[in-house]
Design an enzyme around this catalytic site. Structure first.
Site, PDB file in Angstrom:
ATOM      1  N   ASP A   1       0.853  -1.183   0.000  1.00 53.22           N
ATOM      2  CA  ASP A   1       0.000   0.000   0.000  1.00 53.22           C
ATOM      3  C   ASP A   1       0.893   1.238   0.000  1.00 53.22           C
ATOM      4  O   ASP A   1       1.726   1.408   0.903  1.00 53.22           O
ATOM      5  CB  ASP A   1      -0.907   0.017   1.225  1.00 53.22           C
TER       6      ASP A   1
ATOM      7  N   ASP B   1     -15.480  -3.132  -1.265  1.00 51.12           N
ATOM      8  CA  ASP B   1     -15.011  -2.867   0.092  1.00 51.12           C
ATOM      9  C   ASP B   1     -16.228  -2.606   0.960  1.00 51.12           C
ATOM     10  O   ASP B   1     -17.002  -1.680   0.684  1.00 51.12           O
ATOM     11  CB  ASP B   1     -14.083  -1.649   0.107  1.00 51.12           C
TER      12      ASP B   1
END
Length: 242
Positions: free
Chosen positions: A8, A129
């Site tokens: 990330d 998500d």
């Protein structure tokens, strides 16, 4: 089942967020390219990269760094974060991504998402998500009333190559993945499903690999690799059924 080590990106560094909260960030490495090479050397067959700055901005921000990562490894790289239109998707594919992940556009502009998937067959995954079963968008900062399972059922019609299902409440916590929720998404999707969020031990990987019914094609592992709670080599072996 494929294990996707996660990288990330935020501010050019390799970080992890707790439960998708940008205010609860841990920096794990200043050299994402070196991290990618490390995961490849440990046996990774894919690498999963998220442009967190892009997810918040709604457009690619770390494209140059993503290109550096893609050039540094021989394995395919899957990239998400801020890819909300055709131009953004093309930017990341041009940077070397083998597959891109779109989320917000799939929820809010399904027709546009369908066009993107059809323009790049086999190269676009839909990212779902969710918190409490309902999807969140715009870098997890905005809620939506739609359920993840309902949206998963539309993925095949959109032309998505895969669905990535993330339980936000578990992401970064090492409490274990949402096995039941992931199984429900897999039953609905009609395309391969990649689980994400909450993996903290090798046994969590084993639980996903052992699911009955529609199988889980992959699992994304992040914080547990950086803390050493999970060795990538061990996770890969379990995912293969060794």
């Amino acid at each position: 089942m494929v294990v996707y080590p996660a990288i990330d990106l935020r501010g050019g560094r390799c970080v992890r967020l707790m439960e998708g909260d940008f205010a609860r960030e841990t920096v794990y490495d200043d050299d994402p390219v070196a991290v990618a090479r490390r995961w490849e050397a440990a046996g990774a067959g894919w690498i999963h990269v998220v442009d967190l700055d892009g997810a918040r901005a709604g457009r690619p921000v770390q494209a140059a760094l993503v290109a550096d990562v893609c050039r540094a490894v021989r394995v395919p790289v899957q990239v998400g974060g801020g890819l909300r239109d055709a131009a953004a998707v093309e930017t990341m594919l041009a940077a070397g991504a083998a597959r891109v992940v779109v989320g917000t556009v799939a929820v809010r502009q399904p027709a546009r998402c369908r066009d993107i998937c059809r323009a790049h067959p086999g190269q676009v995954a839909v990212g779902l998500d969710a918190r409490d079963g309902r999807v969140r968008v715009a870098g997890w900062t905005e809620g939506d009333a739609q359920e993840a399972v309902t949206l998963a059922a539309r993925a095949a019609d959109m032309g998505a190559a895969a669905v990535i299902y993330t339980d936000i409440a578990r992401d970064g916590t090492a409490r274990g993945p949402d096995v039941e929720g992931t199984a429900a998404v897999a039953r609905a999707a009609g395309v391969p499903v990649i689980a994400s969020g909450g993996v903290g031990t090798v046994e969590h990987v084993r639980a996903l690999a052992a699911l009955d019914g529609p199988g889980i094609a992959g699992v994304i592992v992040g914080r547990a690799l950086y803390t050493g709670a999970v060795r990538l080599e061990d996770a890969i072996a379990v995912a293969r059924g060794d």
